[in-house]
Design an enzyme around this catalytic site. Structure first.
Site, PDB file in Angstrom:
ATOM      1  N   MET A  21       7.147  54.744  41.740  1.00  0.00           N
ATOM      2  CA  MET A  21       7.893  55.520  40.741  1.00  0.00           C
ATOM      3  C   MET A  21       8.086  56.941  41.241  1.00  0.00           C
ATOM      4  O   MET A  21       7.172  57.516  41.826  1.00  0.00           O
ATOM      5  CB  MET A  21       7.113  55.555  39.435  1.00  0.00           C
ATOM      6  N   ASP A  23      11.154  60.209  39.923  1.00  0.00           N
ATOM      7  CA  ASP A  23      11.615  61.061  38.810  1.00  0.00           C
ATOM      8  C   ASP A  23      11.683  60.378  37.431  1.00  0.00           C
ATOM      9  O   ASP A  23      12.120  59.232  37.325  1.00  0.00           O
ATOM     10  CB  ASP A  23      13.045  61.543  39.055  1.00  0.00           C
ATOM     11  N   PHE A  85      20.270  56.309  41.596  1.00  0.00           N
ATOM     12  CA  PHE A  85      19.480  57.541  41.623  1.00  0.00           C
ATOM     13  C   PHE A  85      19.360  58.134  40.217  1.00  0.00           C
ATOM     14  O   PHE A  85      19.887  57.603  39.245  1.00  0.00           O
ATOM     15  CB  PHE A  85      20.128  58.542  42.584  1.00  0.00           C
ATOM     16  N   TRP A 275       7.712  65.428  47.266  1.00  0.00           N
ATOM     17  CA  TRP A 275       8.269  64.862  48.502  1.00  0.00           C
ATOM     18  C   TRP A 275       7.631  65.439  49.758  1.00  0.00           C
ATOM     19  O   TRP A 275       7.482  64.735  50.749  1.00  0.00           O
ATOM     20  CB  TRP A 275       9.780  65.086  48.583  1.00  0.00           C
TER      21      TRP A 275
END
Ligand code: FRU
Length: 491
Positions: A21, A23, A85, A275
């Protein structure tokens, strides 16, 4: 159906039943339930072609997983390195609409466009036949054009999209009367370079008599989730901001999205990862062997302060999880410090109230989730006005230290509010203006929590703590009726 098991799974933070998972997407209240969607790869605990996971709750604590809402199956959103996205949701005429970025490579590199889907029941979604509904304007990088956040103002729908032009980040504004046809309005706000080359996951919402723009900038070092407070000029399509701040200074808070609760609160949720060190640098994380990766941070309520700064309060719903309260009052501590009781020492909430007028110490140090050798160290340097969150000795795996200013807006009192869960620690102070959230992969034996003074005495009015119950999470029977989704999750 596989539900990941494992010792590191969070107890009360939202997370997927299995797989990867990132955002939060499409957070919305629809027909009596909160809907949370999320960037999701159900087959493995790794980032891969993105789906939208989906869960509903009536209280933001107990969740029911639903079938995948969006799957990569159209020419504009089918790509191993892209797909469906991030995006957002809006309710219109009793239907739930999703707007998301289709990221696909048709042989000439990645192209990102904005697409829509609609649902009558809030479970099954149908992609629009005229997708994509928005393509990148000339001059914008088509590989960096994503994460639409949709809202309605007076007669129109609006959407803000993260973009990049001449290597500088922009938030682009579009408008529509019917959700089908969209017209380009202009640049809502932009970076002159100082705020990065791309704003991921922009969000835009009214708060009091102001508007707030939030985003996660790329190309600004440690800066991960920024807010701007200002005024919106709908006639010009421009946002004029006059205050800037950090939503959370911690190592694991990214891509937050907000939504309006039915009682008017503005709630915000972030992805509790990041990230820069996740996933490729660290082999997809400490939880990979347990079949999952990623959770959401604590849900926060956003409030506007008089000086146009923002405060982020843990959502009041979490109070329902409290049990086994403990309180200790009137303590004077020195360097020797003391252990404080907080639930089982692993998943708990704790509030520490300090009287600064009776404190001579230069700093306060917390050693949380310790086992004798390892611990997470949090320092409030009162003299220098700085806060540090150091997890480099937390669990033998995690690294890094986040730092921020310590504002101490009330010079006489200071309050520290801690939420610890199995794999995370979130600390709030400065009237909830300052927060640090980070993951810590410490086991059940890491259950000692201490507080101490540095160079002087620390006067504590009270330490209040609670154990936090694990709310139930269930898989829906509705999953079974959705053949394709069930297959994907079973695989
Ligand atoms: C932010 C982000 C978004 C994108 C999504 C892909 O974390 O990079 O910009 O839509 O993740 O999963």
């Amino acid at each position: 159906m596989i539900m990941s098991r494992g010792n590191m799974r969070q107890r009360y933070h939202f997370m997927p039943q299995t797989g990867w998972m990132n955002d939060p997407n499409g957070l919305v209240y629809f027909k009596g339930q909160y809907h949370f969607f999320y960037q999701h790869y159900p087959h493995a605990p790794e980032w891969h072609s993105m789906h939208w996971g989906h869960a509903v709750s009536s209280d933001l604590l107990h969740w029911e997983y639903l079938p995948l809402a969006l799957m990569p199956d159209a020419w504009y959103d089918k790509d191993e390195e892209g797909s469906c996205f991030s995006g957002s949701a809006i309710v219109h005429e009793s239907r739930l609409y999703l707007m998301y970025t289709g990221s696909a490579d048709h042989g000439n590199g990645i192209v990102q466009t904005q697409c829509m889907a609609v649902s009558e029941d809030g479970v099954h979604f149908k992609k629009f036949s005229n997708n994509p509904v928005i393509t990148a304007p000339p001059g914008c990088d088509v590989t960096l054009f994503r994460d639409p956040k949709i809202w309605k103002y007076e007669e129109h729908f609006y959407v803000v999209i993260g973009a990049s032009r001449d290597n500088k980040a922009q938030a682009l504004l579009y408008r529509s009367g019917d959700l089908e046809q969209w017209e380009y309005v202009g640049v809502l706000a932009e970076s002159r370079g100082e705020l990065g080359f791309m704003w991921e996951c922009p969000d835009f919402f009214p708060l009091g008599d102001k508007y707030v723009l939030t985003f996660s900038p790329m190309g600004t070092g440690d800066r991960k989730a920024v807010y701007l407070v200002g005024d919106m000029d709908y006639a010009q399509g421009k946002f004029h901001y006059h205050n800037i701040g950090e939503i959370d200074w911690g190592m694991d808070f990214y891509a937050p999205q907000s939504f309006a609760a039915p009682d008017g609160r503005r709630l915000m949720v972030g992805w509790a990862n990041e990230w820069d060190w996740m996933p490729w640098f660290k082999d997809f994380g400490a939880t990979r062997q347990e079949g999952w990766c990623g959770s959401f941070n604590l849900i926060r309520e956003v409030r506007l302060n008089e000086d146009n700064s923002l405060s982020f309060y843990p959502a009041q719903e979490y109070q329902q999880l409290r049990h086994s309260a403990a309180v200790t009052r009137d303590l004077t501590l020195t360097q020797a410090g003391r252990e404080f009781r907080a639930g089982d020492g692993v998943a708990y909430e704790c509030r520490i109230r300090i009287d600064l007028t009776r404190t001579t110490a230069s700093a306060i140090q917390l050693k949380l989730r310790g086992n004798g050798q390892e611990y997470t160290r949090i320092v409030f340097d009162i003299r220098r006005g700085e806060m540090f969150f150091d997890r480099s000795q937390a669990d033998g795996w995690s690294r890094g230290c986040s730092r921020s200013p310590l504002i101490l807006p009330d010079k006489e009192k200071m309050e520290i509010h801690i939420f610890a869960d199995q794999s995370s620690i979130e600390v709030f102070t400065d009237g909830y203006r300052t927060a640090h959230s980070a993951n810590v992969y410490a086991d059940q034996e890491h259950n000692s929590n201490q507080i101490q003074a540095c160079d002087g005495q620390l006067y504590i009015e009270a330490i209040e703590s609670w154990a936090l119950k694990k709310p139930w999470i269930r898989r829906s029977d509705r999953l079974l009726s959705h053949r394709k989704a069930a297959c994907l999750i079973c695989a």
